[in-house]
Design a protein around this motif. Sequence first.
Motif, mmCIF file in Angstrom:
data_model
loop_
_atom_site.group_PDB
_atom_site.id
_atom_site.type_symbol
_atom_site.label_atom_id
_atom_site.label_comp_id
_atom_site.label_asym_id
_atom_site.label_seq_id
_atom_site.Cartn_x
_atom_site.Cartn_y
_atom_site.Cartn_z
ATOM 1 N N GLN A 20 0.724 -1.126 0.086
ATOM 2 C CA GLN A 20 -0.062 -0.077 -0.034
ATOM 3 C C GLN A 20 0.782 1.465 -0.010
ATOM 4 O O GLN A 20 0.448 2.337 -0.611
ATOM 5 C CB GLN A 20 -0.888 0.048 1.160
ATOM 6 N N GLU A 21 2.097 1.331 0.630
ATOM 7 C CA GLU A 21 2.733 2.395 0.681
ATOM 8 C C GLU A 21 3.370 2.811 -0.712
ATOM 9 O O GLU A 21 3.121 3.839 -1.384
ATOM 10 C CB GLU A 21 3.788 2.357 1.653
ATOM 11 N N ALA A 24 0.470 3.760 -3.038
ATOM 12 C CA ALA A 24 -0.067 5.412 -2.621
ATOM 13 C C ALA A 24 1.014 6.202 -3.321
ATOM 14 O O ALA A 24 0.659 7.011 -4.264
ATOM 15 C CB ALA A 24 0.008 5.648 -1.300
ATOM 16 N N ALA A 47 4.373 10.773 2.291
ATOM 17 C CA ALA A 47 4.184 9.583 2.619
ATOM 18 C C ALA A 47 2.729 9.307 3.817
ATOM 19 O O ALA A 47 2.132 8.350 3.845
ATOM 20 C CB ALA A 47 5.388 8.991 3.320
ATOM 21 N N GLN A 48 2.912 10.295 4.483
ATOM 22 C CA GLN A 48 1.908 10.398 5.567
ATOM 23 C C GLN A 48 0.600 10.603 4.701
ATOM 24 O O GLN A 48 -0.476 9.992 4.962
ATOM 25 C CB GLN A 48 1.950 11.460 6.638
ATOM 26 N N GLN A 49 0.250 11.280 3.814
ATOM 27 C CA GLN A 49 -0.736 11.467 3.084
ATOM 28 C C GLN A 49 -1.431 10.324 2.355
ATOM 29 O O GLN A 49 -2.368 9.960 2.259
ATOM 30 C CB GLN A 49 -0.444 12.504 1.694
ATOM 31 N N GLY A 50 -0.156 9.651 2.080
ATOM 32 C CA GLY A 50 -0.211 8.352 1.382
ATOM 33 C C GLY A 50 -0.922 7.060 2.224
ATOM 34 O O GLY A 50 -2.052 6.442 1.936
ATOM 35 N N ARG A 51 -0.514 7.257 3.600
ATOM 36 C CA ARG A 51 -1.172 6.619 4.602
ATOM 37 C C ARG A 51 -2.436 6.788 4.953
ATOM 38 O O ARG A 51 -3.470 5.859 5.215
ATOM 39 C CB ARG A 51 -0.278 6.576 5.680
ATOM 40 N N LYS A 52 -2.914 8.041 4.904
ATOM 41 C CA LYS A 52 -4.227 8.381 5.113
ATOM 42 C C LYS A 52 -4.992 8.064 3.746
ATOM 43 O O LYS A 52 -6.192 7.576 4.261
ATOM 44 C CB LYS A 52 -4.374 10.095 5.180
ATOM 45 N N THR A 54 -4.536 5.262 1.826
ATOM 46 C CA THR A 54 -4.917 3.936 2.017
ATOM 47 C C THR A 54 -5.720 3.634 2.983
ATOM 48 O O THR A 54 -6.571 2.365 2.901
ATOM 49 C CB THR A 54 -3.547 3.252 1.978
ATOM 50 N N ALA A 55 -5.610 4.221 4.343
ATOM 51 C CA ALA A 55 -6.486 3.908 5.496
ATOM 52 C C ALA A 55 -7.673 4.150 4.842
ATOM 53 O O ALA A 55 -8.735 3.291 5.207
ATOM 54 C CB ALA A 55 -6.068 4.765 6.649
#
Length: 159
Positions: A20-21, A24, A47-52, A54-55
């Motif tokens: 997922q990282e 994203a 990277a944090q935006q990508g985590r948001k 995919t979450a």
Amino acid sequence: MSPRQIALVRESWRHVVPTQEQTAARFYRRLFDLDPSLEGLFGGDMAQQGRKLTAMLGMVVSRLDRLDQIVPAVRELGRRHAGYGVREEHYDTVGVALLGTLRDGLGDALDCEGEEAWAVAYGTLARVMKAAAAETDVAAGPLGEMPIEVTGRREAASR
């Protein structure tokens, strides 16, 4: 969404989760390639935006059969995105980037029927977000939503 479409989205999402990282990161590269002006709507740690991202996608995928439970959160997301500067036409670009990223990342694990199921899921979420954004008095903002037209051919999503 039909039960079959929900199953197809869930099955393909299982293939995305382990990467997922990277998925994203590919999504945002594709999004900014499609519309470089969108890059200015994002500040900070991508990277944090990508985590948001995919979450949120994971939460939505897990509740596709209970959309009523996520509509309030999706509406709020639409209102927030309007405040960020997302405009309605941005939603088409996001949809094209999402489907292209899934298609490239999943390869044969995402057939035409699965791609169409993702287009329906995204179109549903985008309509909710756009409606919520339209109800706010905020100027047009980033990441607007428009339904993606899918004709059943893989090329349709890569307009």
